[in-house]
Structure formats: structure tokens, C-alpha cells
Design a protein around this motif. Sequence first.
Motif, short mmCIF file in Angstrom:
data_model
loop_
_atom_site.label_atom_id
_atom_site.label_comp_id
_atom_site.label_asym_id
_atom_site.label_seq_id
_atom_site.Cartn_x
_atom_site.Cartn_y
_atom_site.Cartn_z
N GLY A 107 -42.10 -30.91 -105.04
CA GLY A 107 -40.76 -31.12 -105.55
C GLY A 107 -40.33 -32.57 -105.49
N THR B 204 -41.70 -34.94 -108.26
CA THR B 204 -41.10 -34.87 -109.59
C THR B 204 -40.13 -36.02 -109.83
OG1 THR B 204 -39.30 -33.42 -108.84
CG2 THR B 204 -41.32 -32.36 -109.64
N ASP B 205 -39.45 -36.48 -108.79
CA ASP B 205 -38.53 -37.62 -108.95
C ASP B 205 -39.30 -38.89 -109.27
OD1 ASP B 205 -36.30 -36.07 -108.37
OD2 ASP B 205 -36.49 -36.40 -106.21
N ARG C 252 -40.45 -34.74 -114.08
CA ARG C 252 -40.58 -33.29 -113.99
C ARG C 252 -41.54 -32.74 -115.04
NH1 ARG C 252 -36.79 -35.66 -111.71
NH2 ARG C 252 -36.74 -36.91 -113.60
N ILE D 106 -36.14 -27.20 -111.35
CA ILE D 106 -35.36 -28.42 -111.54
C ILE D 106 -35.01 -28.62 -113.02
CG2 ILE D 106 -35.33 -30.93 -111.23
CD1 ILE D 106 -37.31 -30.50 -108.88
N THR E 34 -32.28 -26.25 -113.95
CA THR E 34 -31.00 -26.72 -113.43
C THR E 34 -30.43 -27.83 -114.29
OG1 THR E 34 -31.64 -26.15 -111.16
CG2 THR E 34 -29.83 -27.70 -111.41
N GLN F 123 -30.00 -30.01 -105.46
CA GLN F 123 -30.66 -28.86 -106.07
C GLN F 123 -32.19 -29.03 -106.09
OE1 GLN F 123 -29.45 -25.79 -107.03
NE2 GLN F 123 -27.72 -26.55 -105.87
N GLY F 124 -32.68 -30.24 -106.31
CA GLY F 124 -34.12 -30.46 -106.32
C GLY F 124 -34.74 -30.16 -104.97
N SER G 238 -34.40 -26.40 -104.01
CA SER G 238 -35.32 -25.59 -104.82
C SER G 238 -36.73 -25.64 -104.24
CB SER G 238 -35.34 -26.09 -106.27
OG SER G 238 -34.10 -25.85 -106.91
#
Length: 471
Positions: A72, A75-76, A80, A128, A131, A398-399, A402
Motif C-alpha cells: 500500500g 503505491t504513493d 496506484r 485506493i 476511494t 484511507q490509503g 486500507s
Amino acid sequence: MAQTDVSGRPSRALRRVLVPLALAQFICSFAGSNMNVMINDMSKDLGTTVQGIQVAITLFLLVMAALMIPGGKLTDRYGRKRCFTIGLTVYGIGALISAAAPGLGILILGNSILEGVGTALLIPPVYILTTLLFTQTASRARAFGAISAMGGIGAAAGPLIGGLITSAISWRAAFVFQALVIAAILLLSRNISDPLPADRTKSFDTVGATLSAVGLVMVVLGILAADNSGWLMLALLVAGALVLVGFFLWVRAQERAGKEPLLSTSLFRNRTSNLGLVTQNIQWLILLGVSFTVAAYLQTVRGYDAIQTGVIFTAATVGLLLSSLGAERFAKRRAQRTLIMLGFVITIAGVVVLIAMVKGSPSPWAFAPGLFLIGFGLGGMLTPSVNVVQSSFGDELQGEISGLSRSISNLGSSLGTAIAGTILVAGLSNSAEAAALIVLAAFGVVGFAAAAFLPRGMVAQTAPATAAGSA
């Protein structure tokens, strides 16, 4: 792109985006349970034992759990959509290697490691991206409801689909099926765009990622070692717990130094979220634990083949599908806490019915009522549990939540297979199956107790974001 139509449903363009995301959740959940009906075929073909296949299944689920949080965070840094595509590719390669595996070692490489790593890379972007793309609460809730249902159906229908493929062709074709679905997802996901640019300057907490992964792996391996050595089990459990304590101390130190850790400690200071995570973990522990226990018992004790075993699991699939389809309607009428508590009551009742009816009857139909209740109970509370977790935080977290939510769910899946499998493999018999199911029901009581402490007034419409479904 219009978000919704006049009915409040997602627009056609967003629904097209949702299809590959939901399919990705389906195939990853499918992979966690479909091997259960192939135990006899795979063990004979690969020259291994029931325990060997159990280890492969558990390691697959464990790799997902251990790497989901780091996945997760990546992804930043890399984007993503890019992580989603890379994850799908790695998964597809792993599925093809598994299909051609000449022995248990290559199967573990393809299925447990590569498919596990691929899942850890592709599942966080699913949640993500959903969202970020579904910005309205109503459309977002519907989107995550669909993903949740596909995840639950994938896990429940895995034995049936796997049994059909294994009986019609071979167990190897089940992995080819996974690779074909992955290829379809890659094709369907071409038009998905990443709403946020990747930030290559974003730091990555390598030490935190290593500590969290090692700690989780040692805890689950400790459970797997129970039937070999009590001292080894205890040593691994204690060592794993100490490593996880070290992880939390490291994260806190990083935050105090003004650096960005793997996870924010604020995620663990929310009582409602913590209780929701407990219920999530136990739901997937029961689902995968029951799946492995019943499948292994049917094949090794009663001598059923893959298709016969898979057909018996149709009852659980139907139950889960019915309650998943009604999840949105239930959520409008009852609080999330009520739905979760009721789900655990129905699931525990299903386990009791399963034990009672199977013990007194040689008929395969004796499994249907209990499995239906278990599926119905679990399907009705998968989405509410994660609604509780996700709605406890704002969009900025949220990221992270999740990733934590997916990791906790997959940890439950691996623990369920490890715990139930360890009890069952120690003595394949009617009494061993009943003992494994009783332990799973006891975890259900713990889940009910955790749900009872949730706030009374939480309803689905208030949640700013939801997510559900184990990989």
C-alpha cells in the motif's frame, strides 16, 4: 466524468472502471480457497502430503498479509495504476509457474511467493483507486459493496470452480484459469487512470516493512509447527511477538523524529477501528478455516473427489451470495454493529448445525444446512465490518487504513488455515474435524464479543469510505 446518474448510482464510465477492480478482488480471493478441493490430486501428483499442500496454501495467504501494508505504501511512490499492473503481471507469472510445477518447491515459488507478492501489490490499489475515483459517498459505498461481494464470492465459490476445473481437466488447469482471468483484467484495466501523480520523493520505511513482515511470518509459522514440536512453536510465537513489539516501537520512534513510518500510530489509537479490525480478522479466519477443514475431511476421510467436494460447498456460496446481495438493503435498516453481531450468531449456529448433522449422517447433504448458514452469516457482515474500520478515519488516511485492513483480513485467512489445518492434520478423523470446527466457533464468540462493544449508531450511509473482502 459524471459521478452518478439521477438514481445516485455510479455512472456508466465508473462502472466500467469498477469491473476490473472487482475481478481482481475476486481472483485473489478465489486463489485463497480453490486449492482446498485439490488436496488429494495435488499431493499425489507432486509427491507430497496433505500437510505439504496446507503449508503452500497458508504461505500464500501469509505472504499477502505480510506484504499488504508495504504494498500500500509503494503505491504513493510509484503510482496506484503502475503497482496494480505490476502486481497483475507478477501474479500471472506465478500462476503459470504453479500450473507447470513438477514438485512442491516450485509450487510454493509460483503460488505462495509470486502470486502472494503479486496480490500484495495489486490489492491496495484496488481500494485506493476506488476511494479516489468514487468521490461521492453513495457511489463509493456501492462500489465497495460490489468489490466486497466479489471477494466473498471468490472465496466461497473457489472450491466449486476449482473442483469443476480439476475434475474436467486437472488441477493444473485451475492455475491456467487464474492466468487467463489476470490477462482479461489487464485488458479491461487499460482505461483506468490514476487520479494522483506518483511521488518519487516519498520515503519508504524499509526497516518497518521488514519488522512487520518478519513478525507476522514467525507467528503463523509457529502455529504450523505445533504438530511437530511444542518448543519450536513456542519459540516462534514468542519471537514473532517480540519482533512485532519492536515494529511498533520503531514506528513510534520514527513519528517522534518527524519521519514518515510505514503506518501512523494514530491508526491504532481508534477504539472503534481496532474492534472492527478484530471482527474482520475473525470473519476471514472462520471462512478459510472452515473451507480447509471441510475440504480436507471430505477428501481424506470420506474419499470424495474434487468435483464432489466442490459441489458440497455450493451451499456456502449460495448463502454468502444471498446475504451479500442484500447487504445494502440490510445496512439501510440496521446499524453496522447489529449486522456484525447477527452475522456472528448465524455463523456460530451454522458451525453447530454442521457438526451435529455430519456426525449423525453419512449423506453428503448433511453438510448443506450448516455451510449455508455459515456462508449467509459471513456474507452479511463482511462489508459492515470494514465500513466500521474505514469510516473511522478521514480521506487522508484511507490509503494506510486500507492496507492495514487488507493485511488484517489476510492474516485471519492464513491463521484460519494454519489453526484448523494443524488440528485436522494431527489426526484426520470425524473427531479431528469436529475439534477444528469447535475452535473456529470459539473464535466466532470472540468476534461477537468485539462487535458488542462497537458504537450502537453507526450506519452505512454515514461512512465516508468503505472497503471489504480479503484478498
